[in-house]
Structure formats: C-alpha cells, structure tokens
Design an enzyme around this catalytic site. Sequence first.
Site, PDB file in Angstrom:
ATOM      1  N   HIS A 136       0.862  -1.180   0.000  1.00 31.22           N
ATOM      2  CA  HIS A 136       0.000   0.000   0.000  1.00 31.22           C
ATOM      3  C   HIS A 136       0.903   1.236   0.000  1.00 31.22           C
ATOM      4  O   HIS A 136       2.034   1.187   0.474  1.00 31.22           O
ATOM      5  CB  HIS A 136      -0.872  -0.033   1.262  1.00 31.22           C
ATOM      6  CG  HIS A 136      -1.926   1.013   1.348  1.00 31.22           C
ATOM      7  ND1 HIS A 136      -1.658   2.317   1.718  1.00 31.22           N
ATOM      8  CD2 HIS A 136      -3.277   0.950   1.149  1.00 31.22           C
ATOM      9  CE1 HIS A 136      -2.788   3.013   1.744  1.00 31.22           C
ATOM     10  NE2 HIS A 136      -3.780   2.222   1.393  1.00 31.22           N
ATOM     11  N   ASP A 213       3.047  -4.721   7.687  1.00 30.88           N
ATOM     12  CA  ASP A 213       1.789  -3.986   7.554  1.00 30.88           C
ATOM     13  C   ASP A 213       0.652  -5.007   7.624  1.00 30.88           C
ATOM     14  O   ASP A 213       0.411  -5.752   6.676  1.00 30.88           O
ATOM     15  CB  ASP A 213       1.779  -3.233   6.225  1.00 30.88           C
ATOM     16  CG  ASP A 213       0.447  -2.542   5.940  1.00 30.88           C
ATOM     17  OD1 ASP A 213      -0.496  -2.687   6.734  1.00 30.88           O
ATOM     18  OD2 ASP A 213       0.355  -1.860   4.898  1.00 30.88           O
ATOM     19  N   GLN A 216      -4.612  -5.370   6.450  1.00 31.10           N
ATOM     20  CA  GLN A 216      -5.590  -6.247   5.797  1.00 31.10           C
ATOM     21  C   GLN A 216      -5.610  -7.645   6.394  1.00 31.10           C
ATOM     22  O   GLN A 216      -6.445  -8.464   6.008  1.00 31.10           O
ATOM     23  CB  GLN A 216      -5.293  -6.340   4.299  1.00 31.10           C
ATOM     24  CG  GLN A 216      -5.502  -5.040   3.551  1.00 31.10           C
ATOM     25  CD  GLN A 216      -6.943  -4.574   3.568  1.00 31.10           C
ATOM     26  OE1 GLN A 216      -7.867  -5.382   3.653  1.00 31.10           O
ATOM     27  NE2 GLN A 216      -7.143  -3.287   3.498  1.00 31.10           N
ATOM     28  N   LYS A 239     -10.807  -1.468  10.328  1.00 29.36           N
ATOM     29  CA  LYS A 239     -10.941  -2.669   9.504  1.00 29.36           C
ATOM     30  C   LYS A 239     -11.285  -3.892  10.349  1.00 29.36           C
ATOM     31  O   LYS A 239     -11.403  -4.999   9.825  1.00 29.36           O
ATOM     32  CB  LYS A 239      -9.662  -2.906   8.704  1.00 29.36           C
ATOM     33  CG  LYS A 239      -9.312  -1.761   7.746  1.00 29.36           C
ATOM     34  CD  LYS A 239      -8.074  -2.066   6.934  1.00 29.36           C
ATOM     35  CE  LYS A 239      -7.536  -0.835   6.231  1.00 29.36           C
ATOM     36  NZ  LYS A 239      -8.420  -0.330   5.173  1.00 29.36           N
ATOM     37  N   CYS A 377      -4.823   2.674  -3.626  1.00 28.91           N
ATOM     38  CA  CYS A 377      -3.550   3.124  -3.025  1.00 28.91           C
ATOM     39  C   CYS A 377      -2.472   2.063  -3.212  1.00 28.91           C
ATOM     40  O   CYS A 377      -1.659   1.812  -2.304  1.00 28.91           O
ATOM     41  CB  CYS A 377      -3.725   3.469  -1.551  1.00 28.91           C
ATOM     42  SG  CYS A 377      -4.737   4.926  -1.261  1.00 28.91           S
TER      43      CYS A 377
END
Length: 420
Positions: A136, A213, A216, A239, A377
Amino acid sequence: MGALEKMLQASNSLATCVDRIRADFPILNLKIGDKSLVYLDNAASSQMPQFVIDRLVRYQTTQHANIHRAVHHLSEVATHEYEVARRKLQHFINAREDKEVIFTSGTTDAINLVMHGYGRKFIQKGDEIILTHLEHHSNIVPWQMLAQEKEAIIRVVPINDSGELLVDEYEKLFNANTRFVGLTHVSNALGTINPIKEMIAFAHQRGVPVLIDGAQAAAHLTVDVQALDCDFYVFSAHKLCGPTGIGILYGKAHQLEAMQPYKGGGDMISSVSFEKTTYNTIPYKFEAGTPPIAAAIGFGAAIDYLSNIGLDAIAQYEHELLTYATERLSIIPGVTIIGNSASKVAVISFTMDGIHPHDVGTLLNEEGVAIRTGHHCAQPVMQRFNIPATSRASFSFYNTKDEVDALIEGIQIVKKVFLS
C-alpha cells in the site's frame, strides 16, 4: 457466554449463525434507494456492531475524562479503561508485554512512527530498504521520504502473474547494505497472503529488522507476533469493526526503547526544563498529547467482539465466501480476476472488458451494492498488470452468499447497460 457464542459453539460453523451476526450491525438494514445495502467494501473499512457502538456511548456518557494526569474518579476510570484496551490488543496479537503496544491514529501513522523513530535514527547514506510490489502507498511513501533524506536505496520484491511475491528474488536483494524490510502481510489490492514468517526469518538471519503492515490481515487471520518474530506490526481498528482514527504499532520492547520519539508534547515526557527533556518510558514515549481515548476503548470492544466469534471461524467462513464468489465471477464472459494466489483472504479485484471500473462501481451502487473502484492506493500493483484500476469486492464474516449473488446480478446489469 452470550447467545451468539452459544450458537457458534453448538453449530461449530459461522455460516449457520450469519443471520444472528448480521442483526448486530444496524447499518446492514440500510436501504440505498429502494435496494437493500450489500456492503462489499470491507477492505477499506468494516462496519461496526451495536456492541462497539454501545461501548462508545457508555464511555462518552459515564466515563469521559482525560487520562493519566488527574486523581479524580472519572480520570481514574478513563485511564483504567484505556489501559485495559491496550492489554486486550496485547493478548489479541500475543505480544510479550503491554508496553509493546503503542496506540496510533492508524496504520499509516504507525508506519510513519517507525520511519521517523527508527529509520531517521539508524538508516544512513547508502543503506538499503527492501519493500515489495504489493505494498500500500502507506508502506512506500514514508520510506521514499526517508531514502531521499538519507540518500538510502529502496529495493523492490517483484510479483508473478498470480500476484504472489517471488521469494527467491526477495532473498537475492539482501546484501551487506540491507538495513530494513517493510512487508505487507496481506495485499489490500489483491488479497494475497504473503509467507511473512519465512521472509522474516530470512531477514533476521542477516540481522535485518522487519516491519509488517497488517492492516488487511488482522481482521481475517490469527496474528501471533511472537510466533512471527517480527520487529514491528501495524494495523487499524476501522478494519476490525472498530472506530476510525485509532490503530496500533506493536514493536519489540528493545526496538521501541532504542527509537527516538516521533512527536513531542505532554505525557511523553518524564521531566522538562528549558535545558533538557527526559522522555517517558514506553509505550508513553510515543503517545504525545491527549490520545483518542474513546476510540481506543472502542477498539478494545471490537477486539472483544471478534474474539468471541473467533478468528479461525471467521477465516473459514470468509474462505467459503471467497471460493463461491470466485467461482461465480470466473464464468462471466469479459470478467477477469486480477490476482489468483493460492493463498488469499476474501478480496477479489476484477476488470470488465470495455468498461471502466468507476462505471462498474457507479452502476452497482444503483443496485445497492457497495464495492471499491480505483487503484486502491496500490498503483505499483496496477502498473504491474498494466491496468489503470480494478473493481474490488471485499467480504467480511457478516456477508452472505445471497450478497455474492446480488453482486453477480449487478455485474450482469452493468454488462447489459454498456455492452448491449
């Protein structure tokens, strides 16, 4: 044990409880025009259950005060609840200590904290940072800023036609100048689950720290930072059925202690004079000013909600939805799924021959179906597949196969409007 937990325990399958789960989310009753909302934009932001909404209201109406700096009742209650939320996050990711959990404004803020706190202190001219083609922008731009400032070099791990990292190429990028790795756990654009444990181990064998990261991943997969052995792990509440404006940075204690603060102000200090400032201990060294107290407490409530359902049950059910949606989409002429990794979360990016993704999203909205369109993104991913954008349907544990069917019916309407 609540009614939902009893149902889950009795059925051993989330699929049989999805109607009960959907009742926890008031927004799912919304109408878009005369159509029932079909919310398939969960990779951008999931919806919030009434349990979390009620917890936010309870804090605002009976517990609200500033924290850490007063001895009155409300401040003591608010401080306690804020730190309880930190411990919930600690247990959720199996961090060794609660001081390894830093509250941030979200994933982007957490990555920037590491860039400023670790990168600006330890990365020097000629050093190399490894990123991947699946990142991202939030895990690209901060490191580009650092590289420009320090005259460092960014190396990029390529992907194959299925949207999977070429791990052999990753290993070839390491050399004596490699100082840091930034790696997404799950691609937001394609849903690919990366083999991060093995990649972390390879970097550590060469003395290189790794940031993951997890924006997600955390809502869909069980995360154990001790088992992964990552140096840093970041994700956001919105999220995971929680509020916006709150996230965490997990960092190994020794890494956090070695870092310089990202922001200066109140509460991140031990003592201040015009001659010298002494910083507070972690985690407070990185939490300058009044934090998002209500959001942090709401984040803790969201963790309670998800934990009661169980991440393993969520992953299993979402995989069923992914399989069903993939099968249905794959047989539609003119529809191409971008990213077909064998290991995915419930995210499907697709294109339609002769139809721009924004047009797809606009017409689907008229049918009540909410998806995301654009580059997500993740412009390097789009460049890799030589496309400007995709349409992305992303599923959560409160979605149903009937909603997948509504997506398919909407796509057929899109084809009819543009191609007939």
